[in-house]
Design an enzyme around this catalytic site. Structure first.
Site, PDB file in Angstrom:
ATOM      1  N   GLY A  18       0.739  -1.368   0.121  1.00 29.56           N
ATOM      2  CA  GLY A  18       0.273   0.001  -0.065  1.00 29.56           C
ATOM      3  C   GLY A  18       1.299   1.220   0.065  1.00 29.56           C
ATOM      4  O   GLY A  18       2.498   1.310  -0.096  1.00 29.56           O
ATOM      5  N   GLY A  20       0.878   5.263   0.576  1.00 23.46           N
ATOM      6  CA  GLY A  20      -0.071   7.215   0.644  1.00 23.46           C
ATOM      7  C   GLY A  20       1.038   8.452   0.768  1.00 23.46           C
ATOM      8  O   GLY A  20       1.702   7.952   0.431  1.00 23.46           O
ATOM      9  N   MET A  22       2.547  10.247   2.855  1.00 22.08           N
ATOM     10  CA  MET A  22       3.437   9.859   3.877  1.00 22.08           C
ATOM     11  C   MET A  22       4.109   8.907   3.652  1.00 22.08           C
ATOM     12  O   MET A  22       5.960   9.041   3.782  1.00 22.08           O
ATOM     13  CB  MET A  22       3.082  10.216   5.474  1.00 22.08           C
ATOM     14  CG  MET A  22       2.181  10.910   5.450  1.00 22.08           C
ATOM     15  SD  MET A  22       2.379  11.649   7.312  1.00 22.08           S
ATOM     16  CE  MET A  22       1.191  10.087   8.111  1.00 22.08           C
ATOM     17  N   VAL A  25       3.924   1.238   2.437  1.00 24.37           N
ATOM     18  CA  VAL A  25       4.148   0.266   3.119  1.00 24.37           C
ATOM     19  C   VAL A  25       4.565  -1.316   2.227  1.00 24.37           C
ATOM     20  O   VAL A  25       3.918  -1.772   1.149  1.00 24.37           O
ATOM     21  CB  VAL A  25       2.858  -0.766   3.449  1.00 24.37           C
ATOM     22  CG1 VAL A  25       2.665  -1.719   4.657  1.00 24.37           C
ATOM     23  CG2 VAL A  25       2.551   0.495   4.787  1.00 24.37           C
ATOM     24  N   LYS A  40       7.286  -0.045   6.780  1.00 30.61           N
ATOM     25  CA  LYS A  40       5.704   0.742   6.240  1.00 30.61           C
ATOM     26  C   LYS A  40       7.613   2.038   6.445  1.00 30.61           C
ATOM     27  O   LYS A  40       8.669   1.932   7.399  1.00 30.61           O
ATOM     28  CB  LYS A  40       5.457   1.722   7.914  1.00 30.61           C
ATOM     29  CG  LYS A  40       4.908   2.649   7.172  1.00 30.61           C
ATOM     30  CD  LYS A  40       4.237   2.714   8.665  1.00 30.61           C
ATOM     31  CE  LYS A  40       2.906   2.015   9.398  1.00 30.61           C
ATOM     32  NZ  LYS A  40       2.312   2.567  10.397  1.00 30.61           N
ATOM     33  N   ASP A 133      -7.275   6.228  17.994  1.00 31.77           N
ATOM     34  CA  ASP A 133      -7.423   5.775  16.231  1.00 31.77           C
ATOM     35  C   ASP A 133      -8.247   5.037  15.576  1.00 31.77           C
ATOM     36  O   ASP A 133      -7.715   3.722  14.822  1.00 31.77           O
ATOM     37  CB  ASP A 133      -6.814   6.281  15.546  1.00 31.77           C
ATOM     38  CG  ASP A 133      -7.060   6.813  14.018  1.00 31.77           C
ATOM     39  OD1 ASP A 133      -8.031   7.071  13.527  1.00 31.77           O
ATOM     40  OD2 ASP A 133      -6.616   6.273  12.822  1.00 31.77           O
TER      41      ASP A 133
END
Length: 486
Positions: A18, A20, A22, A25, A40, A133
């Site tokens: 994955g 994103g 930032m 992974v 990560k 979270d």
């Protein structure tokens, strides 16, 4: 970084799991231990020092937390041209949010997943950590059915906070009213997020929704949750209390909420008892970063004085032994299907529900799986340790048909095998098609393929022979008339 790296640290990159804004992974492999990993990576230059601080905090908290329902961190480092990286176990599965998107799941399966998530959150709170979270996207469900809590990037430990008091970190839809109003995040706010997650898992919808951020904030802070029309009153009462605006009026702890939830869910009695026993009897020794025994200390006079390094070695050996001794019974997850479906499933006599069953969490040693379905033979299977997904075929049970004829005394045969003379009952094998045949001298033979729950004519009217080979009586009459005319 324009291209994905081939290695990160000593780890071989196998692919991307994955990505994103930032970071990314990666799926990787440890060349020494030959095990798959997830790495990560936070890209260099992605922004403020706070982002990197959150990353370090996640590594620190994850490393302190040792629990079967939390993702394990193995390593942390920084790779030139790549940035800081965190090496963790690879969970071969999917997020709970993806499970929810596929549609509603059985209450039994939902209960098993929520009990696992509750154990993980309790372990986090026992370390003095607030996750901040909790949501379905941060709960991974492995292929073996084990649920894992992950992503401690915004968690707050007992050594300080990462943001100012007025800053909110988390996901709005799962945030407690007091957290949105500037209150300090605590165990109660995590429990609120857990409750919203449970609500979404059981109903497929959020208790508070909105077309805009402002509308969502208003509904969480001011309005009552929106319940599905078909939600049972008992379940509605549990969520009404757990999602109350005043934290002091909610359930006092996670265990109390889960107990009330298990009571309200439509579970089989045996499975409910197992869930309640699990909640009421926590393990004596908990692996939550620090091993703690609920036992009185020995008197000081009975403790010999050892050099500190001897004592440390002895204590380590004792702790390893205690962990092995008190390790909870292993759990696994079964998926059980049958042909045809809708069979009642029992595990060592405990009812689990009807097939198909997905992600049934089984704790401890289990032995016999039994399936029962009307009009079918019961099936018992002795489980093997490697069993995970079972697809079982149920055989139709034999059935009986009542056979009566007019006139009576007809010979009855099933698939050519004589069974007797009418009236009588005949047992028909459940599998396949079978022919039932009646014969009586001077009458037309009669046959049928019997069907379950479809009775035969009562009685079966046998038709006399017409224009065919005559019987003995007809021969005598013809001989009589022939003698007259001669």
């Amino acid at each position: 970084m324009n291209l994905d790296p081939s290695t990160i640290g000593r780890y071989k990159v196998l692919g991307t799991l994955g990505a994103g804004t930032m970071g990314t992974v990666y799926l990787a492999e440890d060349p020494l231990l030959k095990r798959p990993l997830a790495i990560k990576v936070v890209r260099e230059g992605t922004g403020s020092a706070e982002v990197l601080e959150r990353f370090k905090r996640e590594a620190e908290i994850s490393a302190r937390l040792s629990h079967p329902n939390a993702v394990t961190v193995y390593d942390v480092g920084e790779e030139p041209g790549c940035g800081p990286f965190l090496v963790m176990e690879h969970v071969d599965g999917e997020c709970l949010s993806d499970v929810i998107k596929r549609g509603p799941i059985a209450p039994t399966q939902a209960a098993g997943l929520l009990l696992q998530a509750g154990e993980a959150l309790a372990a986090v709170h026992a370390l003095g950590i607030i996750h901040r979270d909790i949501k379905p996207a941060n709960l991974m469900v492995g292929g073996d059915g084990r649920l894992k809590l992950m992503d401690f990037g915004v968690a707050r430990g007992d050594q300080g906070r990462l943001t100012d008091r007025d800053a909110f970190l988390g996901t709005l839809a799962y945030a407690a009213p007091e957290a949105l109003n500037g209150g300090e995040a605590d165990a109660a706010t995590d429990r609120w997020s857990f409750t919203v997650t449970a609500f979404e898992l059981l109903t497929g919808q959020l208790p508070f929704g909105g077309d805009s951020v402002g509308q969502l904030l208003h509904r969480i802070a001011r309005e009552e949750p929106v319940f599905p029309e078909d939600m049972a009153s008992g379940l509605r009462a549990v969520f009404s209390r757990a999602l109350g605006k005043d934290p002091s009026r909610r359930f006092p702890d996670l265990q109390a909420f889960l107990q009330a939830l298990m009571e309200a869910l439509p579970l089989e009695a045996g499975f409910r008892r197992s869930c309640m026993a699990h909640l009421e009897s926590p393990a004596q020794v908990k692996l939550t970063g620090t091993l703690r025994l609920e036992r009185p200390p020995r008197p000081a006079s009975s403790i010999r004085r050892f050099p500190w390094y001897w004592a440390a070695g002895a204590l380590g050996a004792v702790l390893i032994g205690l962990v092995a001794f008190f390790r909870p019974a292993p759990s696994r997850v079964l998926s059980i299907d049958s042909r045809p479906g809708g069979a009642e499933v029992y595990l060592d006599g405990t009812p689990l529900g009807r097939t198909p069953l997905r992600q049934v969490v089984v704790k401890g040693k289990v032995d016999v799986l039994r399936l029962e379905k009307p009009d079918h033979l019961p099936l018992e299977v002795r489980l093997k340790a490697e069993d995970r997904a079972l697809s079982l075929r149920l055989l139709p049970a034999p059935f009986e048909v009542a056979v009566a004829s007019e006139p009576p005394g007809a010979e009855v045969a099933l698939d050519g095998e004589a069974k007797g003379r009418t009236p009588l009952s005949v047992q028909v094998p459940g599998e396949g098609a079978h022919q039932l045949r009646l014969t009586l001298e001077g009458h037309e033979p009669w046959s049928v393929i019997p069907e379950r729950r479809k009775p035969l004519p009562d009685p079966i009217q046998l038709q006399k022979l017409r224009g065919k080979k005559a019987g003995p009586r007809d021969g005598k009459i013809k001989k009589f008339f022939k003698g007259i005319f001669q």
